[in-house]
Design a protein around this motif. Structure first.
Motif, PDB file in Angstrom:
ATOM      1  N   PRO A  10       0.846  -1.194   0.000  1.00  9.72           N
ATOM      2  CA  PRO A  10       0.000   0.000   0.000  1.00  9.72           C
ATOM      3  C   PRO A  10       0.882   1.246   0.000  1.00  9.72           C
ATOM      4  O   PRO A  10       1.730   1.424   0.876  1.00  9.72           O
ATOM      5  CB  PRO A  10      -0.773  -0.132   1.318  1.00  9.72           C
ATOM      6  N   GLY A  12      -0.615   4.460  -0.751  1.00 11.30           N
ATOM      7  CA  GLY A  12      -1.582   5.538  -0.996  1.00 11.30           C
ATOM      8  C   GLY A  12      -1.538   6.655   0.030  1.00 11.30           C
ATOM      9  O   GLY A  12      -2.300   7.611  -0.071  1.00 11.30           O
ATOM     10  N   VAL A  14      -0.156   9.893   2.442  1.00  8.90           N
ATOM     11  CA  VAL A  14       0.245  11.249   2.053  1.00  8.90           C
ATOM     12  C   VAL A  14       1.704  11.532   2.413  1.00  8.90           C
ATOM     13  O   VAL A  14       2.378  12.345   1.778  1.00  8.90           O
ATOM     14  CB  VAL A  14      -0.697  12.284   2.732  1.00  8.90           C
ATOM     15  N   THR A  16       2.893  12.817   5.327  1.00  9.09           N
ATOM     16  CA  THR A  16       2.974  14.170   5.902  1.00  9.09           C
ATOM     17  C   THR A  16       4.248  14.364   6.734  1.00  9.09           C
ATOM     18  O   THR A  16       4.808  15.458   6.750  1.00  9.09           O
ATOM     19  CB  THR A  16       1.760  14.476   6.799  1.00  9.09           C
ATOM     20  N   ARG A  17       4.701  13.287   7.388  1.00 10.87           N
ATOM     21  CA  ARG A  17       5.855  13.453   8.279  1.00 10.87           C
ATOM     22  C   ARG A  17       7.157  13.693   7.518  1.00 10.87           C
ATOM     23  O   ARG A  17       8.168  14.001   8.125  1.00 10.87           O
ATOM     24  CB  ARG A  17       5.981  12.238   9.213  1.00 10.87           C
ATOM     25  N   LYS A  27       6.714   9.195  -0.670  1.00 14.03           N
ATOM     26  CA  LYS A  27       7.607   8.821   0.446  1.00 14.03           C
ATOM     27  C   LYS A  27       8.330   7.518   0.144  1.00 14.03           C
ATOM     28  O   LYS A  27       9.507   7.349   0.471  1.00 14.03           O
ATOM     29  CB  LYS A  27       6.745   8.664   1.709  1.00 14.03           C
ATOM     30  N   GLN A 104      -6.010   3.630  -4.991  1.00 17.39           N
ATOM     31  CA  GLN A 104      -6.814   4.013  -3.822  1.00 17.39           C
ATOM     32  C   GLN A 104      -7.227   5.464  -4.060  1.00 17.39           C
ATOM     33  O   GLN A 104      -6.389   6.363  -4.019  1.00 17.39           O
ATOM     34  CB  GLN A 104      -5.983   3.895  -2.531  1.00 17.39           C
ATOM     35  N   GLY A 109      -7.116   5.155   4.825  1.00 18.92           N
ATOM     36  CA  GLY A 109      -6.559   4.263   5.848  1.00 18.92           C
ATOM     37  C   GLY A 109      -6.019   2.975   5.244  1.00 18.92           C
ATOM     38  O   GLY A 109      -6.347   2.613   4.109  1.00 18.92           O
TER      39      GLY A 109
HETATM   40  P1  UTP Z   1       1.485   5.752   7.327  1.00 16.95           P
HETATM   41  O1  UTP Z   1       0.704   5.516   8.533  1.00 16.95           O
HETATM   42  O2  UTP Z   1       2.959   5.874   7.489  1.00 16.95           O
HETATM   43  O3  UTP Z   1       0.887   7.026   6.582  1.00 16.95           O
HETATM   44  O4  UTP Z   1       1.159   4.581   6.310  1.00 16.95           O
HETATM   45  P2  UTP Z   1       1.506   7.987   5.506  1.00 16.95           P
HETATM   46  O5  UTP Z   1       0.422   8.798   4.921  1.00 16.95           O
HETATM   47  O6  UTP Z   1       2.332   7.221   4.508  1.00 16.95           O
HETATM   48  O7  UTP Z   1       2.530   8.902   6.288  1.00 16.95           O
HETATM   49  P3  UTP Z   1       2.202  10.094   7.346  1.00 16.95           P
HETATM   50  O8  UTP Z   1       1.618   9.411   8.569  1.00 16.95           O
HETATM   51  O9  UTP Z   1       1.250  11.041   6.691  1.00 16.95           O
HETATM   52  O10 UTP Z   1       3.547  10.712   7.606  1.00 16.95           O
HETATM   53  C1  UTP Z   1       1.819   3.334   6.285  1.00 16.95           C
HETATM   54  C2  UTP Z   1       1.729   2.769   4.865  1.00 16.95           C
HETATM   55  O11 UTP Z   1       0.358   2.644   4.480  1.00 16.95           O
HETATM   56  C3  UTP Z   1       0.104   3.373   3.294  1.00 16.95           C
HETATM   57  C4  UTP Z   1       1.202   4.416   3.225  1.00 16.95           C
HETATM   58  O12 UTP Z   1       1.443   4.826   1.881  1.00 16.95           O
HETATM   59  C5  UTP Z   1       2.390   3.693   3.845  1.00 16.95           C
HETATM   60  O13 UTP Z   1       3.067   2.892   2.895  1.00 16.95           O
HETATM   61  N1  UTP Z   1      -1.255   3.957   3.333  1.00 16.95           N
HETATM   62  C6  UTP Z   1      -1.669   4.661   4.410  1.00 16.95           C
HETATM   63  C7  UTP Z   1      -2.071   3.792   2.231  1.00 16.95           C
HETATM   64  O14 UTP Z   1      -1.700   3.146   1.238  1.00 16.95           O
HETATM   65  N2  UTP Z   1      -3.311   4.360   2.245  1.00 16.95           N
HETATM   66  C8  UTP Z   1      -3.768   5.078   3.317  1.00 16.95           C
HETATM   67  O15 UTP Z   1      -4.911   5.549   3.267  1.00 16.95           O
HETATM   68  C9  UTP Z   1      -2.920   5.220   4.419  1.00 16.95           C
END
Ligand code: UTP
Length: 289
Positions: A10, A12, A14, A16-17, A27, A104, A109
């Motif tokens: 997965p 999808g 953002v 943000t961190r 990322k 997605q 989530g």
């Molecule tokens: P994270 O919890 O690290 O979220 O997702 P994120 O968006 O990548 O990073 P932050 O929290 O905003 O910094 C863990 C994994 O799940 C994927 C992310 O791409 C990452 O590989 N994910 C998360 C999805 O594919 N879809 C989502 O809706 C949420």
């Protein structure tokens, strides 16, 4: 029992961190030494026997699809300039596995992201790898989980013991040990409030899941943080099928946050014959060693 062939990634989220680095770059494409984070995960899946890789992408993640596709112009350029070594590296990436992509539409989530792969996964068990957790292990962590699933059935989930303060950052299990390092899971809770975690065993970004999970993902309601949580679906599935937590052997590099990503690069560089000198030079220049 069905052999493990499919791995889902997965991507999808953002990220943000990691802003502003991730404003216009996924990322999962951040480099760890000379390979993007996601490639480390794909190589782990392939080394665990997976031949089909499904990547669930979101908005602005085109670079990931491009990375795992043939790049004829680049290959021709490298050949024309006598850079055969690099041409081989570039053409080996799409050859790692059979890649397919699902979308997605919105980052709702992890549970929602996995559900977006259902059509491509069909009714097959699958490995799920979160690419920002990079695992270093003699036997790939996904292969360690698959060995437990082959022995006991159901699903297998990677666990790591964390401190009391850290339990609130992860999914945490209530579980009973059935052999050294293997736990039968009774329940899971996502990001428990401080002082309420059922144990110190936290779920890390590696799973081998039964296809039964898709049914539970379809009827999922938003959970912690308003997101569709995979943890909630696994919890509901426990009434029908077992899941086992595995204290894996290996080291996890948490590359989902800038500090962790930086540490992982330094650590790997210090163990890499080609990069060690450069890493040591910085430490010497800064009078650290
Ligand atoms: P994270 O919890 O690290 O979220 O997702 P994120 O968006 O990548 O990073 P932050 O929290 O905003 O910094 C863990 C994994 O799940 C994927 C992310 O791409 C990452 O590989 N994910 C998360 C999805 O594919 N879809 C989502 O809706 C949420």
């Amino acid at each position: 029992m069905d052999k493990l062939e499919v791995a889902i990634f997965p991507v999808g989220g953002v990220g943000t961190r990691f802003l502003p680095a991730t404003k216009n770059m996924p990322k999962e494409m951040m480099p760890l030494l000379n390979r993007p984070l996601i490639q480390w995960g794909v190589e782990e899946a392939v080394n665990s026997g997976c031949t089909n890789v499904i990547i669930v992408t979101g908005e602005g993640k085109e670079a990931i699809k491009a990375h795992f596709s043939r790049s004829f112009e680049l290959e021709a350029f490298l050949t024309a300039h006598g850079k055969e070594k690099y041409r081989e590296i570039v053409s080996s990436i799409p050859a790692l596995a059979r890649f397919s992509f699902a979308k997605q539409p919105q980052p709702l989530g992890l549970g929602h992201a996995v559900l977006c792969a259902e059509r491509l996964c069909k009714e097959r068990p699958f490995a799920l790898l979160l690419p920002d957790d990079v695992m270093l292990a003699d036997k790939p962590v996904t292969a360690q989980l698959e060995a437990v699933r082959q022995k006991y059935g159901g699903s297998a989930i990677a666990l790591q013991k964390v401190s009391d303060e850290d339990t609130q950052r992860y999914g945490v299990v209530d579980a009973e040990e059935i052999e050294p390092g293997v736990y039968k899971i009774k329940s899971l809770v996502e990001k428990p409030k401080a002082g309420t975690a059922p144990s110190n065993f936290a779920v890390m970004g590696r799973y081998v899941l039964s296809p039964a999970i898709f049914r539970y993902l379809r009827s999922l309601q938003p959970g912690a943080g308003g997101e569709y949580q995979l943890t909630d679906a696994i919890n509901a599935m426990l009434a029908e099928e077992p899941a086992y937590g595995v204290i894996y052997e290996g080291k996890r590099l948490d590359c989902g946050i800038t500090e962790g990503w930086l540490k992982a690069n330094l650590q790997l560089a210090l163990h890499d014959t080609g990069m060690r000198e450069a890493a040591l030079e910085v430490l010497k220049e800064e009078n650290i060693i």
